[in-house]
Design an enzyme around this catalytic site. Structure first.
Site: not given
Ligand code: CTP
Length: 419
Positions: A220, A299, A333, A347, A351
């Site tokens: 990301n 690969k 976060f 969240k 969490k």
């Protein structure tokens, strides 16, 4: 012997700009908190606000000129800038114009403030205020970077409508924020007062890379900047810092223990390996939620047919730390494109965190968030309360988050000792 607050002297340099009037409020805040404030005004500042205002609020004569009273028989005031430099515990400039910033950077000394700056070797806090284009100009940004590298604290200006009619960053930060930063800079000077000195802060940062084959991976856009800023800030406040980092291009923060990992599984393991030492866990990493179920040993070759990847979930590191919480303070976060605060609250509960930093990402987050040097969002508390964090430098945001962490740690410690 350390000075008490009432004998701590802050030299407040006021330079010329429409925001000079806000410095009056700053003097009031600082004197209310028990500090002595010596105001020094540049010539330009005197065109925006009268010295009498500052003299009345600070209870001290305002210094306006390098050669003021130089005709006195003793000639004492000719070296007043040296005496003030020696007495000052903090040099605070608010508002700081582009001109004063440039003079400080290059060591010019053509008035009292710039001369005193060269004679002074203590902490410096600078709150710039100027037109957005002047702030964004590479000359100003390079000067700011140099002053930061020399150890000055820069309080990034707020964004909003400016006196010149432009909209953008450049507005002097609110006096309350400047006063807090000044106080922190003074605290950081006395080693006993570093507010995270008894903590071990474990931080995850950056992206994870989940391999598909020997040359490809899923990842990301996380740059790692927010996590690195947190690690640096925690270290500067006296904490032992263990930084578990995914692949990033940033220089390792000074004096932090860096554990470099690639995948979510490795990050998970590294966190578990160090968790027993940690009193604070800050989960900034953008951990991949899924990884390829199989990793090809060779690969993958191109095929004519479409390719379907099968993904499996990765361990949720934060959730697991939440289960093992104990007396730790846990900060998560949440990067969200929509319903940011609502998702963050969910969240936090799921969490078992003490705080969640909720960041908007996508179209609403222009110029902040992933990859940028700025961030914005909300600090969401266990009570559900959400405090807005306007766009600011990631280091500044790190400092705001850690202010709250330090408060929460004090509560944990007092509840442990009360038992
Ligand atoms: N996190 C983690 N391990 C994961 C996924 C996320 O430790 N495998 C942590 C992140 O570091 C962050 C928090 O969990 O502190 C929230 O991450 P985010 O990706 O926003 O939330 P998710 O739980 O993955 O939920 P969703 O992607 O559905 O929003």
């Amino acid at each position: 012997m350390p000075k008490t607050d009432s004998s701590r002297l802050i030299v407040l340099g006021v330079s010329g700009g429409i925001a000079a009037y806000k410095a009056a409020e700053l003097v009031r805040l600082l004197t209310d908190r028990g500090y002595q404030v010596q105001v020094v005004m540049t010539k330009a500042a005197q065109r925006f606000i009268g010295a009498l205002t500052f003299a009345s609020l600070s209870g001290r004569k305002v210094i306006t000129d390098l050669f003021e009273d130089n005709t006195s028989p003793t000639g004492e005031s000719a070296i007043e800038h040296i005496a003030v430099a020696q007495q000052a515990d903090l040099l605070l400039i608010a508002p700081a114009t582009a001109d004063v910033i440039a003079k400080f950077t290059h060591g010019l000394a053509d008035d009292f403030l710039t001369t005193m700056h060269l004679a002074y070797d203590g902490p410096i806090v600078i709150a710039p205020a100027m037109n957005s284009n002047m702030w964004a100009h590479p000359a100003t940004q390079e000067n700011i970077a140099q002053l930061r590298a020399r150890g000055a604290t820069i309080i990034d200006p707020d964004a909003g409508e400016l006196a010149c009619g432009m909209v953008g960053p450049g507005r002097l930060a609110e006096p309350e924020r400047i006063a807090n930063a000044a106080e922190r800079a003074l605290l950081a000077e006395s080693p006993g007062a570093r507010d995270l000195a008894s903590e071990t802060v474990l931080v995850t940062a950056g992206p994870t890379c989940e391999p598909l084959d020997p040359v490809r991976f899923l990842s990301n856009r996380s740059s790692g900047r927010m996590g690195y800023a947190l690690a640096e800030e925690a270290r500067s406040r006296g904490a032992r810092v263990i930084l578990v980092s995914g692949p990033v291009v940033l220089a390792p923060p000074r004096d932090c223990e860096l554990v470099s990992v690639e995948t979510a599984a490795q990050m998970h393991q590294a966190v578990l390996d160090h968790l027993s030492d940690a009193t604070v866990f800050v989960s900034v990493a953008a951990v991949a939620d899924y990884r390829p179920r199989t990793v090809a040993a060779l690969k993958l070759k191109k095929q004519t047919a479409s390719l379907t990847l099968e993904l499996e979930p990765t361990p949720d590191i934060l959730q697991e730390v939440g289960r093992l919480k104990g007396n730790r303070t846990i900060v998560g976060f949440a990067a969200e494109t929509n319903d940011v605060v609502e998702y963050a609250r969910a969240k936090l509960t799921a969490k078992n965190c003490d705080l969640i930093v909720a960041n908007p990402v996508g179209a609403d987050a222009a110029g902040t968030g992933f990859g940028s040097s700025q961030n914005q969002g909300w600090l969401v508390e266990r009570s559900g309360e959400a405090v807005a964090l306007p766009p600011m430098a990631k280091r500044e945001m790190a400092s705001r988050i850690l202010d709250r962490v330090a408060e929460l740690r004090r509560k944990v410690e007092s509840s442990v000792t009360a038992r």
